[in-house]
Design an enzyme around this catalytic site. Sequence first.
Site, short mmCIF file in Angstrom:
data_model
loop_
_atom_site.label_atom_id
_atom_site.label_comp_id
_atom_site.label_asym_id
_atom_site.label_seq_id
_atom_site.Cartn_x
_atom_site.Cartn_y
_atom_site.Cartn_z
CE LYS A 37 24.95 -41.38 -39.83
NZ LYS A 37 24.90 -42.73 -39.21
CB SER A 42 21.67 -42.83 -36.98
OG SER A 42 22.94 -43.36 -37.36
CB SER A 52 23.22 -46.39 -38.16
OG SER A 52 22.50 -46.02 -37.02
#
Length: 498
Positions: free
Chosen positions: A79, A154, A178
């Site tokens: 990420k 997210s 997330s």
Amino acid sequence: MSEIHLLSTEQLITGLQDKQFSSLELTEHYLKRIDALDGKINSFITHTSETARAQAQAADEMRAQGDKRRLLGVPMAHKDIFCTQGVLTTCGSKMLHNFVSPYNATIVSNIDKAGMISLGKLNMDEFAMGSDNSSSYYGTVQNPWNLERVPGGSSGGSAAAVAAGFVPVATGSDTGGSIRQPASFCGLTGIKPTYGRVSRFGMIAYASSLDQAGSMGKSAKDCAYLLQPMIGHDPRDATSIKHDIPDYVQDLNDAEAAAGDKPFEGLRIGVAKEYFSEGLDSEVEQAVRTALKQYEDLGATIVEVNITDPEITLATYYMLAPAEASSNLSRFDGVRFGYRCENPADLVDLYTRSRSEGFGPEVQRRILTGTYALSAGYFDAYYTKAQRIRRLIVKDFDEAFADCDVIASPTSPTAAYKLSEDLDPASMYLGDVYTIAVNLAGLPALSQPVGLTSDGLPIGLQLIGQYWQESKLLSTAHLFQQHTDHHLQHSLIAKETV
Ligand code: GLN
């Protein structure tokens, strides 16, 4: 070779050990898929193909010389919230569109040391604020199961990349859901460990008392493989905790070896009516209840527990998280790194315009709310009150865990939705209703796939555990996955060959 991306991490490891393919071939296979198909889903922000090839080649040489690290040569991606030395690290924001990190996050170094090959940096909501990846400066991400749907957020890029068969596993971060919610939207397993389990050093901070990194993969075992090198005490993170280091994969193998035809005998699964509240989609509820019935058929006992009213939890989170964010994000002022406005008239103009132009609307909204909650005169009414409620949430979980070993719930009230301009922020926040209490309490939790809606969209079941019980959560999901095949279903994009 054309379906290699449908293999589990364990199968990839065996394939490398048995020389069915080399790490370079594996890496090329994934890079080719990303090249051909990521245009459809936009899951990557940055590609590191050249270093990946070099690392894969080096991994093959090390293996030939007898290097036995189990993850050696296995591809993955991060990420874009994790700092990666010499590589663009944007956190999904214009504010960091030009930020090349001078150092690695601890988990990035640890995963490197384990011999894994990073293929790049994955798209995400700006500064990890969001639930559908729509706040990213780098554009929305499409769900590989249905390109008209969001991947969740997210960690939307992480979930989409794994579900598309671009990487076997990916890192994510979870402040209020997330990892779990995008895992649920994309038919994956994803785990957020106990707060303090994984170092936060080099993970760009959103709400420091809630942020925790974790792993995402197609199965609980995939998650266990990637989580292993991530955990451990780190003196560079003051909230990192010294604790025993289990071998997660070994724990899953032991659990499997010990399991009879009733593998969950003795396991008490807590179910709270608060987690089956108004707003829960009926197909999601149905799939979750069916999975719970399967757990029961396999020996588990379902017990009723009570947890804090999710509406109260939601309000508490959306007070504390923005408060911490407003403080954390004050470092982005256009002076030392990141975006700087053109021709500032003076210092105040430099700060004001760099921040107004560099941050997107959702981030600005949270900075404003957080600053308000922390301001003199309102601090006690909002921030202190929310902290007190946080303490009660911890107490409620403690009491619930007196009667059960794990707590089960839907991960999200709905399956992946269509992106809509009119989705107001408050409705998006409501989608976090089942995931955020876990972060407020610092507990570990995972999401695992338990079926599809009539539209063919994945549904997730959340399992919450007591502190440090990652192994228990992973084995509870793993043994379920030994008896079911939800985790073996593939998205549209994963089924495409290139
Ligand atoms: N959706 C939640 C939020 O927007 C959670 C985000 C996260 O876990 N990073 O705050």
